[in-house]
Design an enzyme around this catalytic site. Structure first.
Site, short mmCIF file in Angstrom:
data_model
loop_
_atom_site.label_atom_id
_atom_site.label_comp_id
_atom_site.label_asym_id
_atom_site.label_seq_id
_atom_site.Cartn_x
_atom_site.Cartn_y
_atom_site.Cartn_z
N LYS A 1 6.68 -35.64 -7.66
CA LYS A 1 5.30 -35.62 -8.17
C LYS A 1 4.35 -35.03 -7.13
CE LYS A 1 4.65 -39.16 -11.14
NZ LYS A 1 4.42 -40.56 -11.43
N GLU B 1 -5.77 -39.70 -23.32
CA GLU B 1 -4.94 -38.51 -23.12
C GLU B 1 -5.46 -37.42 -24.07
OE1 GLU B 1 -0.75 -39.29 -23.11
OE2 GLU B 1 -1.02 -41.17 -22.04
N CYS C 1 -0.43 -46.92 -23.79
CA CYS C 1 -1.50 -47.90 -23.54
C CYS C 1 -1.67 -48.93 -24.64
CB CYS C 1 -2.81 -47.16 -23.30
SG CYS C 1 -2.69 -45.97 -21.95
N LYS D 1 1.40 -51.34 -25.48
CA LYS D 1 1.74 -52.15 -24.30
C LYS D 1 0.60 -53.12 -23.96
CE LYS D 1 0.79 -50.10 -19.99
NZ LYS D 1 -0.05 -50.98 -19.22
C1 UGA Z 1 -6.27 -45.27 -25.26
C2 UGA Z 1 -7.76 -45.59 -25.33
O1 UGA Z 1 -8.35 -44.88 -26.43
C3 UGA Z 1 -8.47 -45.20 -24.03
O2 UGA Z 1 -9.84 -45.57 -24.09
C4 UGA Z 1 -7.78 -45.92 -22.87
O3 UGA Z 1 -8.37 -45.56 -21.62
C5 UGA Z 1 -6.30 -45.54 -22.84
O4 UGA Z 1 -5.70 -45.90 -24.10
C6 UGA Z 1 -5.67 -46.26 -21.70
O5 UGA Z 1 -5.55 -47.49 -21.78
O6 UGA Z 1 -5.37 -45.64 -20.70
P1 UGA Z 1 -4.82 -43.04 -25.56
O7 UGA Z 1 -3.62 -43.88 -25.38
O8 UGA Z 1 -4.92 -41.72 -24.86
O9 UGA Z 1 -6.15 -43.85 -25.16
O10 UGA Z 1 -4.87 -42.71 -27.11
P2 UGA Z 1 -5.87 -42.92 -28.31
O11 UGA Z 1 -6.66 -41.71 -28.52
O12 UGA Z 1 -6.59 -44.21 -28.20
O13 UGA Z 1 -4.82 -43.01 -29.51
C7 UGA Z 1 -3.84 -44.04 -29.52
C8 UGA Z 1 -3.00 -43.96 -30.77
O14 UGA Z 1 -3.76 -44.38 -31.90
C9 UGA Z 1 -2.46 -42.57 -31.11
O15 UGA Z 1 -1.10 -42.70 -31.45
C10 UGA Z 1 -3.30 -42.14 -32.28
O16 UGA Z 1 -2.62 -41.26 -33.12
C11 UGA Z 1 -3.57 -43.46 -32.97
N1 UGA Z 1 -4.80 -43.49 -33.79
C12 UGA Z 1 -6.02 -43.34 -33.22
C13 UGA Z 1 -4.69 -43.69 -35.15
O17 UGA Z 1 -3.58 -43.83 -35.71
N2 UGA Z 1 -5.83 -43.72 -35.91
C14 UGA Z 1 -7.05 -43.56 -35.38
O18 UGA Z 1 -8.05 -43.62 -36.11
C15 UGA Z 1 -7.15 -43.37 -33.98
#
Ligand code: UGA
Length: 435
Positions: A35, A153, A261, A264
């Site tokens: 890394k 992400e 995230c 978990k």
């Molecule tokens: C999430 C949080 O949104 C961030 O604020 C946080 O910092 C991050 O986890 C973390 O703990 O580090 P992330 O995992 O990048 O961010 O993804 P999200 O954009 O939240 O999406 C998560 C999942 O939910 C994806 O699989 C997405 O497809 C799904 N999703 C999201 C839905 O099925 N429907 C929605 O309306 C929104």
């Protein structure tokens, strides 16, 4: 300011680059030699839009360096950000071992002036245990504050540089002074600052993710009701989302949430609540998790309804990452569906613009070219809403497949144009009339 960032995974690498972009002198530290070598060469070890370019800029102007271990250089940093992972353990709880290992390595490097800033997502109470670990290690009392990170992400750098709030949990204001100084360019733009105690700061992060997960599972539970009653969950989400108290974000129904995230963090939160003797307060999160898992199972049921016995049936899955603009496959709903279909005997081909390299599952065929992936398919499943799949020409796609049936796992396809091209469109939470 001189800053060290310990742990160069998704969070740490992005945070390190963001801090260098803010004008600080950053030393990224990770015990993974590969890394460190990759980042030093300007190569980000994961796909994140804009991050490679930003890394190239800060490497070129000398504001960032990477190393495997602490040395005099890193010891002289005023701020040390802890960004190591806290992966899920088999019982659902978060593993904080890497964090404690990091603090033990860091302890001898600290001076009375240095400030340790925790950013990893942790069970509430971890910071005070870390403080305990540091206590007695020096003649002075090392300062440790908590500063959760909310980056997503796909938009990680932008989220780090223009967060919607900064949360700092410190014992007293003077402990946080250096951190406030580091974030000055962000705070000067009027970004809200929320100063809380350290436990609250730890909780803010898991509570935010738990709320987001709950919102997604709420609309997916409505999708289950809609499927059983003939209603349309997409229209329902639209209608309730106009109420500002509800809001239309995070109400996209489909195959549910995944990633490193949300899944978990809700499990870790439940495990911690149990430890605290208040497990029943988070019973609903167990249901949130179950609704989410059921949506994956539902796609397999729909595939069986369409194809009967899945043995030998050719299924193409468009998008395998847990969300678009990411190559992250951790707890990816699309990947789990692919595996379940394959376990039921189907011949599954998966395609994805960025995530194929990580699949590594012999039972699944990986095909980077979307048209080739569609070739001969008896069923198509949209698993991740990458722009190129949303914008796919349904007529061109129709020419490739054996059977023109698509399950839209993310409710993003334009149903009428797909139907006009001869497709039967099935979507989660909707009862689409295919004539
Ligand atoms: C999430 C949080 O949104 C961030 O604020 C946080 O910092 C991050 O986890 C973390 O703990 O580090 P992330 O995992 O990048 O961010 O993804 P999200 O954009 O939240 O999406 C998560 C999942 O939910 C994806 O699989 C997405 O497809 C799904 N999703 C999201 C839905 O099925 N429907 C929605 O309306 C929104």
């Amino acid at each position: 300011m001189k800053i060290s960032v310990i742990g160069l995974g998704y969070l740490g690498a992005t945070h390190a680059v963001a801090m260098a972009k803010l004008g600080h002198q950053v030393i990224g530290i990770d015990n993974d030699q590969a890394k460190v070598a990759s980042l030093s060469r300007g190569k980000v070890p994961f796909f994140e839009p804009g991050l490679s370019q930003a890394l190239a800029e800060v490497l070129a102007d000398g504001s960032i360096t990477f190393q495997q271990e602490h040395n005099q250089h890193s010891a002289s940093a005023e701020l040390h950000f802890l960004c190591v992972g806290t992966p899920q353990q088999p019982d659902g709880s978060a593993n904080t071992d890497y964090l404690f290992a990091a603090i033990r390595d860091l302890a001898p490097q600290l001076s009375a002036e240095s400030l340790v800033v925790g950013k990893s997502t942790v069970p509430v109470g971890t910071a005070s245990r870390l403080r305990g670990e540091l206590a007695g290690k020096a003649e002075f009392e090392p300062k440790l504050v908590w500063n959760p990170e909310f980056l997503r992400e796909g938009t990680a750098l932008e989220d780090s540089l223009t967060p919607d709030r900064i949360v700092i949990g410190a014992g007293n204001r003077s402990d946080a002074e250096k951190l406030l100084q580091a974030y000055k360019p962000i705070l000067d733009r009027g970004t809200p600052l929320v100063e809380v105690d350290v436990q609250t700061a730890e909780l803010v992060k898991v509570a935010a993710n738990a709320f987001l997960a709950t919102k997604v599972s709420f609309i997916n539970a409505m999708a289950e009701i809609a499927e059983a009653s003939g209603a349309d969950a997409v229209a329902l989400a639209d209608a309730i989302g106009y109420d500002e108290r509800i809001g239309n974000k995070y109400l996209r129904t489909g195959i549910g949430f995944g990633g490193g995230c949300l899944p978990k963090d809700i499990r870790g939160f439940v495990a911690r609540a149990n430890e605290l003797g208040v497990g029943s307060s988070l019973d609903f999160l167990v249901e949130v998790d179950k609704v989410n898992q059921r949506r994956r199972q539902r796609v397999v049921e729909l595939a069986k309804l369409e194809l009967g016995d899945l043995a030998g049936k050719r299924i193409a899955i468009l998008g395998i990452a847990f969300k678009p603009d990411s190559d992250d496959l951790r707890d990816s709903p699309a990947l789990e569906i692919a595996r379940m279909l394959s376990a039921a005997g189907a011949k599954v081909t998966v395609t994805d613009p960025e995530a194929l390299a990580g699949v590594g599952d012999e039972a699944l065929t990986t095909e980077p070219d979307v048209m080739a992936a569609l070739s001969g398919a008896e069923l198509v499943i949209l698993g991740t809403e990458w722009r190129q799949y949303r914008d796919l020409d349904p007529a061109a796609a129709a020419e490739q497949v054996a059977t023109k049936t698509v399950i839209d796992g993310r409710n993003v396809l334009d149903v009428s144009s797909w139907q006009q091209a001869g497709w039967c469109v099935i979507a989660l939470g909707r009862n689409i009339d295919n004539g």
